[in-house]
Design an enzyme around this catalytic site. Structure first.
Site, PDB file in Angstrom:
ATOM      1  CE  LYS A   1      -8.769   2.148   3.073  1.00  0.00           C
ATOM      2  NZ  LYS A   1      -7.396   1.683   2.979  1.00  0.00           N
TER       3      LYS A   1
ATOM      4  CG  ASP B   1      -2.439  -4.137   5.488  1.00  0.00           C
ATOM      5  OD1 ASP B   1      -3.649  -4.416   5.591  1.00  0.00           O
ATOM      6  OD2 ASP B   1      -2.034  -3.013   5.143  1.00  0.00           O
TER       7      ASP B   1
ATOM      8  CE1 TYR C   1      -3.533   2.625   0.848  1.00  0.00           C
ATOM      9  CE2 TYR C   1      -2.111   3.253   2.672  1.00  0.00           C
ATOM     10  CZ  TYR C   1      -3.191   3.512   1.853  1.00  0.00           C
ATOM     11  OH  TYR C   1      -3.925   4.646   2.038  1.00  0.00           O
TER      12      TYR C   1
HETATM   13  C1  LIG Z   1      -6.105   2.152   3.338  1.00  0.00           C
HETATM   14  C2  LIG Z   1      -5.047   1.151   3.645  1.00  0.00           C
HETATM   15  C3  LIG Z   1      -4.104   1.394   4.640  1.00  0.00           C
HETATM   16  C4  LIG Z   1      -4.043   2.699   5.411  1.00  0.00           C
HETATM   17  O1  LIG Z   1      -5.135   2.869   6.219  1.00  0.00           O
HETATM   18  P1  LIG Z   1      -5.780   4.321   6.599  1.00  0.00           P
HETATM   19  O2  LIG Z   1      -6.959   3.956   7.388  1.00  0.00           O
HETATM   20  O3  LIG Z   1      -6.069   5.018   5.308  1.00  0.00           O
HETATM   21  O4  LIG Z   1      -4.717   5.050   7.368  1.00  0.00           O
HETATM   22  C5  LIG Z   1      -3.184   0.396   4.913  1.00  0.00           C
HETATM   23  N1  LIG Z   1      -3.175  -0.769   4.223  1.00  0.00           N
HETATM   24  C6  LIG Z   1      -4.050  -1.025   3.250  1.00  0.00           C
HETATM   25  C7  LIG Z   1      -3.997  -2.323   2.528  1.00  0.00           C
HETATM   26  C8  LIG Z   1      -5.008  -0.076   2.921  1.00  0.00           C
HETATM   27  O5  LIG Z   1      -5.876  -0.333   1.927  1.00  0.00           O
END
Ligand SMILES: *Cc1c(COP(=O)(O)O)cnc(C)c1O
Length: 400
Positions: free
Chosen positions: A215, A190, A118
């Site tokens: 998300k 992640d 990311y």
């Molecule tokens: C959006 C995202 C992040 C960062 O998260 P935020 O809530 O925008 O700080 C990290 N990893 C992935 C895979 C993401 O899609």
């Protein structure tokens, strides 16, 4: 640590996580007993910064809302339960959660990160923590030989994203966790794209799971948040210290929204997967499309691994246009139901151009993205409407 269970009138810890119940049940009930003071069925938004003490040092588990807040406790217990974790910590954003993890590392160690991480993760590592002495190597993590090659004596962390962003490559969590454990390093996953409904990294050996709860966990594009889960009490204690000491905590209303979203995670993910499978199938047979990246397609290089480590294949699809960047930009501008926007994982379908949007900060780095690539977050609209919207936009570029 996410405790305070007694005060909430239910057993905390493992019992508060309702371990013996199924995923859907835990999403609705874990950490969320009826409110002990009023019987409210929905966990209230405890919009308070401080708490009355009966006498100095005698309180009900809450002193100040940076340190702990009952709405946040409920969210932490619920999400920890979904990840099969003993401990969970909520943060103000996914990147705030990631920052706490990176602060666990001693100075001047080395990290292996995905070569399609990311964009914000890459920026945090390369521009913030590298400035403080962290060394790092971006590696294609679906190539275990390349990981071995990049490994150094001072490697202390492997950062995994699977499926990856935006190319949706699948990484072997069990293999990388085993390698990291053997060599005394941390394996952090992640799990934003897969969610605990589709994949549970701790059960595959990972040390820490990271989420952008902005998300799928929140799921409605109305809140920014982050989350960490771990089974290790010492790691959890250090992370809880950082959560309180650095203070990047979510407010009670943000916790309420995320908790409300998480209740429907299982049903939403099933429909995201149904719709994404339909979209990937349509794209695969469209002449304007050069390549489709979706782990659910049998010819996807990570398909067999995805079948082993995931329940289904998720709601994210990316594809490359035969006509390159010009065609990609035209499609991104032409869809009507797929809204042109960053972010992902919510009820509405989104389309974006990673090279110029989410991954723009990666230009000129090993993470730069093919400008002919588009990424879709396939939402919960009627599948036939989504297919028609996309194929109409694709027909425009084919006709040119
Ligand atoms: C959006 C995202 C992040 C960062 O998260 P935020 O809530 O925008 O700080 C990290 N990893 C992935 C895979 C993401 O899609």
């Amino acid at each position: 640590m996410s405790g305070q269970g007694e005060w909430k009138g239910h057993p905390g810890g493992a019992e508060g996580h309702l371990d013996r119940y199924g995923f859907e049940t835990r999403a609705i009930h874990a950490g969320q007993p009826a409110d002990p003071t009023t019987g409210a069925v929905v966990t209230p938004i405890y919009q308070t910064s401080t708490y009355a003490q009966e006498e100095v040092g005698r309180h009900r588990g809450y002193e100040y809302s940076r340190s702990a807040n009952p709405t946040r406790t409920a969210l932490q217990e619920c999400l920890a339960s979904l990840e099969g974790a003993a401990h969970g910590l909520a943060f103000a954003s996914g990147l705030a959660a990631e920052d706490a993890v990176l602060r666990l590392l001693p100075p001047r160690v080395h990290a292996i990160i995905p070569d399609d991480a990311y964009g914000g993760t890459y920026r945090l590592v390369a521009r913030v923590h590298a400035a403080a002495g962290l060394q790092f190597t971006p590696v294609a993590l679906d190539d275990l030989g390349a990981v071995e090659e990049a490994w150094r004596p001072e490697t202390a962390l492997v950062w995994v994203e699977t499926p990856s962003n935006p190319r949706l490559r699948v990484v072997d969590i069990a293999a990388l966790s085993a390698l990291a454990r053997e060599r005394g390093a941390l394996c952090v996953v992640d799990n934003t794209f897969a969610t605990p409904y589709l994949q549970q990294p701790l059960s595959l050996g990972a040390h820490i799971v990271v989420h952008s709860s902005t998300k799928y966990l929140g799921g409605h594009s109305d809140v920014v948040g982050g989350f960490l889960a771990t089974g290790d009490s010492e790691t959890a204690e250090r992370l809880a210290f950082l959560q309180n000491a650095a203070g990047a905590v979510p407010g009670p209303f943000d916790c309420f929204l995320t908790l409300r979203g998480a209740k429907t995670l299982a049903v939403r993910m099933e429909r995201h997967c149904d719709n994404a499978e339909a979209v990937a199938g349509m794209l695969s047979s469209h002449p304007a499309v050069a390549a489709v990246h979706y782990p659910g397609l049998p010819r996807h290089p990570g398909h067999d691994l995805a079948c082993r480590q995931m329940r289904r294949f998720g709601g994210m699809v990316s594809f490359t246009l035969a006509g390159g960047e010009a065609a990609a930009l035209e499609v991104a501008r032409s869809t009507r139901l797929f809204t042109l926007a960053e972010s992902l994982g919510a009820v509405e379908s989104l389309i974006e151009h990673p090279a110029r949007m989410t991954h723009a900060s990666a230009a000129g780095t090993p993470l730069s993205v093919d400008p002919g690539l588009l990424r879709l977050s396939v939402g919960l609209e009627a599948a036939e409407d989504l297919l028609e919207d996309l194929s109409t936009a694709l027909d425009r570029v084919r006709a040119q």
